[in-house]
Design an enzyme around this catalytic site. Sequence first.
Site, PDB file in Angstrom:
ATOM      1  N   ASP A   1      55.627  48.508  48.355  1.00 25.83           N
ATOM      2  CA  ASP A   1      54.327  48.321  47.705  1.00 25.83           C
ATOM      3  C   ASP A   1      54.574  48.238  46.204  1.00 25.83           C
ATOM      4  OD1 ASP A   1      51.818  48.638  46.543  1.00 25.83           O
ATOM      5  OD2 ASP A   1      51.127  50.105  48.030  1.00 25.83           O
ATOM      6  N   HIS A   2      54.354  47.061  45.639  1.00 34.39           N
ATOM      7  CA  HIS A   2      54.705  46.857  44.234  1.00 34.39           C
ATOM      8  C   HIS A   2      53.767  47.599  43.275  1.00 34.39           C
ATOM      9  CE1 HIS A   2      56.940  45.208  41.031  1.00 34.39           C
ATOM     10  NE2 HIS A   2      57.282  44.074  41.602  1.00 34.39           N
TER      11      HIS A   2
END
Length: 432
Positions: A404-405
């Site tokens: 999850d950036h």
Amino acid sequence: MTTTIKLPSIGDIDAAEVIEIMVSPGDSLEQESPILALETDKAAMEIPSPEAGTVGEVLVKVGDKLSEGDALLTLEVSDQNGDASKTQAENKPEDERPPQSPPESEPTNTQEPPPEAPPAASGSAPDPQKYQAATTGLVHAGPAVRKMARKLGADLSQVKGSGPRGRIVKEDVEAFVKQSLQQPRDGLPIAPRPSIDFSEFGDIETIELSKIQVLTGEHTHSAWLRIPHVTQFDRADITDLEDFRKKEKEHLAKREIKLTLLPFLIKAAVSALKAYPRVNSSLDDDGKHLIQKHYFHISIAVDTPYGLVVPVVRNADQKSLSELASEVADLAKRARARKLAGHEMKGGCFTLTSLGHIGGTGFTPIINEPEVAIMGISRAATEAVHNGKTFDPRLILPLSLSYDHRVIDGVLAAQFTRHFAEVLEDSRRLLI
Ligand code: CAO
């Protein structure tokens, strides 16, 4: 001439509630144009105008209870020459009046319903301009459905009807609202999937999805839409690890424990989560805080005949390789027999999804929300690796870390994946 339009006979009903008024003073009406919608406990119906003309005064309001003969509105009626004249209906005795069309009622009505009027602000009549626009949209729905759509804020012109001749039914509005809620709040809306009749192209059959498949679909779909996914690829040389595993596998087989690669992957995951704790977190609901976890529960994707199930190995940091091997085998067996309890599929920190027993060189797994990363494992294969002088046959394991950036940046993802690989490359690190 001005005439008063009265409520015709609507059957054995004496107090029908006005749920919508579709006209306002000054509106031009065609004969049969809907003027208002009524609802009773059993049915909803539209009352059409028996005459063409211009609306004078509207004599009822939303919420009024009406019976046969109640005055609805005054209408300035035009004769065929365009002159206003008193209507025949008003002048003639009751038994000589032209028969009125039966009001549209649900669920028995099979007539083509009139076009949809746009939702009016509560208590007020619809904007005539908007109404004009809506009448070109040819929305086919009864008043009860329109009432429901108005309550839920659903734009009926966007709802696809599944009833006869494309008529919109309540289930269509429910499906529309459900789909709308699943759409991302910002950005371009996702166009609804066009409905296709595949039997036009060949022989087909319709297969019902299992409950697990439906739930997994919803979970992965929302995670895919909500989480900005990036996938980091790496490779681990597991030649030495595999030699060790094969030897230990024989010993453990005597205790009926099957030592596959998976327990080693769980150990590597725990080690990497300890080294990079940010990966062992979840985003808080406010999107401004991280929940840092101090426990190490590893989720394992298990393929079952009913769909994908993801049980959780709790406190994996406190278990030996043989304990992990036994527990994974037990969880997988019970998952395939549909014997897992709900709590055994909750609380994971990080997921391992292995397709290594099948093949592949890499893939982009979808994050198991609310976790923030997932490691995909593909099939290990022997490759010729240069040792500085010659080529050695080495067993190389492909790794695919989706993250999850919003929580993990690229550098952290690369460090985490490298650490994971290095633990597998030197199994002594598993002891640390
Ligand atoms: N490369 C080469 N061989 C591998 C391997 C890899 N990456 N991973 C496993 N293997 C081997 C195992 O070591 C075992 O070999 P041996 O019999 O010689 O010991 C064999 O493949 C079969 O392993 P397994 O599947 O019985 O056991 P596992 O512990 O590796 O995996 C489980 C268990 C439950 C994770 C697995 O059976 C499974 O269901 N995987 C599918 C997960 C999935 O569907 N992921 C996709 C999610 S997205 O749709």
